[in-house]
Design a protein around this motif. Structure first.
Motif, PDB file in Angstrom:
ATOM      1  N   MET A  14       0.921  -1.110   0.212  1.00  0.00           N
ATOM      2  CA  MET A  14      -0.035  -0.182  -0.051  1.00  0.00           C
ATOM      3  C   MET A  14       0.748   1.208  -0.068  1.00  0.00           C
ATOM      4  O   MET A  14       1.719   1.411   0.861  1.00  0.00           O
ATOM      5  CB  MET A  14      -0.771   0.068   0.960  1.00  0.00           C
ATOM      6  CG  MET A  14      -1.773   1.173   1.414  1.00  0.00           C
ATOM      7  SD  MET A  14      -2.835   0.935   2.997  1.00  0.00           S
ATOM      8  CE  MET A  14      -3.587   2.259   3.003  1.00  0.00           C
ATOM      9  N   GLY A  15       0.864   1.931  -0.905  1.00  0.00           N
ATOM     10  CA  GLY A  15       1.608   3.177  -1.009  1.00  0.00           C
ATOM     11  C   GLY A  15       2.949   2.994  -1.730  1.00  0.00           C
ATOM     12  O   GLY A  15       3.123   1.919  -2.372  1.00  0.00           O
ATOM     13  N   GLU A  16       3.703   3.934  -1.650  1.00  0.00           N
ATOM     14  CA  GLU A  16       5.018   3.855  -2.025  1.00  0.00           C
ATOM     15  C   GLU A  16       6.191   3.928  -0.907  1.00  0.00           C
ATOM     16  O   GLU A  16       5.885   4.452  -0.020  1.00  0.00           O
ATOM     17  CB  GLU A  16       5.411   5.013  -2.941  1.00  0.00           C
ATOM     18  CG  GLU A  16       4.265   5.248  -4.118  1.00  0.00           C
ATOM     19  CD  GLU A  16       4.453   5.145  -5.620  1.00  0.00           C
ATOM     20  OE1 GLU A  16       5.866   5.414  -5.723  1.00  0.00           O
ATOM     21  OE2 GLU A  16       3.799   5.079  -6.388  1.00  0.00           O
ATOM     22  N   GLY A  17       7.319   3.304  -1.449  1.00  0.00           N
ATOM     23  CA  GLY A  17       8.325   3.261  -0.552  1.00  0.00           C
ATOM     24  C   GLY A  17       8.973   1.824  -0.233  1.00  0.00           C
ATOM     25  O   GLY A  17       8.737   0.977  -1.277  1.00  0.00           O
ATOM     26  N   GLU A  18       9.638   1.588   0.746  1.00  0.00           N
ATOM     27  CA  GLU A  18      10.659   0.266   0.900  1.00  0.00           C
ATOM     28  C   GLU A  18       9.417  -0.946   1.094  1.00  0.00           C
ATOM     29  O   GLU A  18       8.378  -0.752   1.407  1.00  0.00           O
ATOM     30  CB  GLU A  18      11.184   0.291   2.136  1.00  0.00           C
ATOM     31  CG  GLU A  18      12.497   1.107   2.266  1.00  0.00           C
ATOM     32  CD  GLU A  18      13.401   1.183   3.232  1.00  0.00           C
ATOM     33  OE1 GLU A  18      13.489   0.295   3.981  1.00  0.00           O
ATOM     34  OE2 GLU A  18      13.944   2.369   3.378  1.00  0.00           O
ATOM     35  N   LYS A  19       9.707  -1.995   0.166  1.00  0.00           N
ATOM     36  CA  LYS A  19       8.789  -3.130   0.379  1.00  0.00           C
ATOM     37  C   LYS A  19       8.105  -3.553   1.637  1.00  0.00           C
ATOM     38  O   LYS A  19       7.029  -3.746   1.820  1.00  0.00           O
ATOM     39  CB  LYS A  19       9.637  -4.293  -0.487  1.00  0.00           C
ATOM     40  CG  LYS A  19       8.471  -5.417  -0.599  1.00  0.00           C
ATOM     41  CD  LYS A  19       9.103  -6.401  -1.726  1.00  0.00           C
ATOM     42  CE  LYS A  19       8.324  -7.904  -1.828  1.00  0.00           C
ATOM     43  NZ  LYS A  19       6.810  -7.684  -1.820  1.00  0.00           N
ATOM     44  N   VAL A  20       9.092  -3.606   2.500  1.00  0.00           N
ATOM     45  CA  VAL A  20       8.630  -4.004   3.976  1.00  0.00           C
ATOM     46  C   VAL A  20       7.674  -3.095   4.458  1.00  0.00           C
ATOM     47  O   VAL A  20       6.664  -3.529   5.000  1.00  0.00           O
ATOM     48  CB  VAL A  20       9.981  -4.202   4.918  1.00  0.00           C
ATOM     49  CG1 VAL A  20       9.484  -4.297   6.281  1.00  0.00           C
ATOM     50  CG2 VAL A  20      10.930  -5.320   4.420  1.00  0.00           C
ATOM     51  N   LEU A  21       7.851  -1.834   4.274  1.00  0.00           N
ATOM     52  CA  LEU A  21       6.875  -0.646   4.664  1.00  0.00           C
ATOM     53  C   LEU A  21       5.380  -1.136   4.243  1.00  0.00           C
ATOM     54  O   LEU A  21       4.547  -0.937   4.776  1.00  0.00           O
ATOM     55  CB  LEU A  21       7.429   0.597   4.664  1.00  0.00           C
ATOM     56  CG  LEU A  21       6.466   1.795   4.884  1.00  0.00           C
ATOM     57  CD1 LEU A  21       5.925   1.795   6.444  1.00  0.00           C
ATOM     58  CD2 LEU A  21       7.025   3.057   4.392  1.00  0.00           C
ATOM     59  N   VAL A  22       5.745  -0.919   2.810  1.00  0.00           N
ATOM     60  CA  VAL A  22       4.299  -0.861   2.054  1.00  0.00           C
ATOM     61  C   VAL A  22       3.518  -2.191   2.019  1.00  0.00           C
ATOM     62  O   VAL A  22       2.324  -2.312   2.253  1.00  0.00           O
ATOM     63  CB  VAL A  22       4.404  -0.526   0.445  1.00  0.00           C
ATOM     64  CG1 VAL A  22       4.960   0.814   0.323  1.00  0.00           C
ATOM     65  CG2 VAL A  22       5.364  -1.534  -0.129  1.00  0.00           C
ATOM     66  N   ASP A  23       4.265  -3.273   2.260  1.00  0.00           N
ATOM     67  CA  ASP A  23       3.672  -4.669   2.508  1.00  0.00           C
ATOM     68  C   ASP A  23       2.928  -4.640   3.762  1.00  0.00           C
ATOM     69  O   ASP A  23       1.887  -5.265   3.907  1.00  0.00           O
ATOM     70  CB  ASP A  23       4.566  -6.005   2.447  1.00  0.00           C
ATOM     71  CG  ASP A  23       4.781  -6.194   0.833  1.00  0.00           C
ATOM     72  OD1 ASP A  23       4.373  -5.521   0.058  1.00  0.00           O
ATOM     73  OD2 ASP A  23       5.773  -7.004   0.693  1.00  0.00           O
ATOM     74  N   ASN A  24       3.689  -4.120   5.000  1.00  0.00           N
ATOM     75  CA  ASN A  24       2.968  -4.099   6.055  1.00  0.00           C
ATOM     76  C   ASN A  24       1.641  -2.930   6.191  1.00  0.00           C
ATOM     77  O   ASN A  24       0.893  -3.372   6.951  1.00  0.00           O
ATOM     78  CB  ASN A  24       4.033  -3.521   7.360  1.00  0.00           C
ATOM     79  CG  ASN A  24       5.034  -4.633   7.659  1.00  0.00           C
ATOM     80  OD1 ASN A  24       4.837  -5.627   7.769  1.00  0.00           O
ATOM     81  ND2 ASN A  24       6.168  -4.147   8.269  1.00  0.00           N
ATOM     82  N   LEU A  25       1.916  -2.078   5.358  1.00  0.00           N
ATOM     83  CA  LEU A  25       0.633  -1.065   5.402  1.00  0.00           C
ATOM     84  C   LEU A  25      -0.393  -1.858   4.746  1.00  0.00           C
ATOM     85  O   LEU A  25      -1.787  -1.793   5.346  1.00  0.00           O
ATOM     86  CB  LEU A  25       1.034   0.112   4.581  1.00  0.00           C
ATOM     87  CG  LEU A  25       1.852   1.041   5.018  1.00  0.00           C
ATOM     88  CD1 LEU A  25       2.427   2.150   4.212  1.00  0.00           C
ATOM     89  CD2 LEU A  25       1.432   1.652   6.448  1.00  0.00           C
TER      90      LEU A  25
END
Length: 113
Positions: A14-25
């Motif tokens: 969700m959204g843009e950024g590092e894969k770990v972050l966007v997957d957690n979102l």
């Protein structure tokens, strides 16, 4: 009265950024959605989003809860074939592009995280 709506998920994040972050979102979005009273009529997964309904996804428990509560969880058949997930679908049903177009064109509101 709450408005009816449908959710479209076209990626694992969700959204843009590092894969770990966007997957957690995305995982948090689906979890939060499962806690709501006003649930969507459908959640349609396509593109890389198809992976979220397959074995190994961290979203399966919440998606199964949503399905149990009456949400139609649907995954694009073309995407299932492309990612070779035919034997790995864990929740919901496989849908056609015709059904996707029908759902989206008749939706009162489409939410895309």
């Amino acid at each position: 009265m709450a408005q009816s709506y449908d959710v479209v998920i076209k990626g694992t994040g969700m959204g843009e950024g590092e894969k770990v972050l966007v997957d957690n979102l995305m995982k948090a979005f689906i979890h939060t959605l499962a806690q709501r009273e006003n649930l969507p009529a459908h959640i349609v997964f396509y593109g890389e989003g198809a992976k979220l309904t397959a074995k190994g996804s961290g979203c399966l428990e919440d998606l199964k809860e949503l399905e149990k509560r009456g949400v139609k969880v649907m995954t694009c058949g073309i995407c299932i074939d492309y990612y070779e997930l035919n034997d790995h679908l864990e929740v919901g049903t496989i849908t056609t592009m015709g059904e996707v177009v029908e759902i989206l064109s008749n939706s009162n509101l489409i939410v895309e995280p």
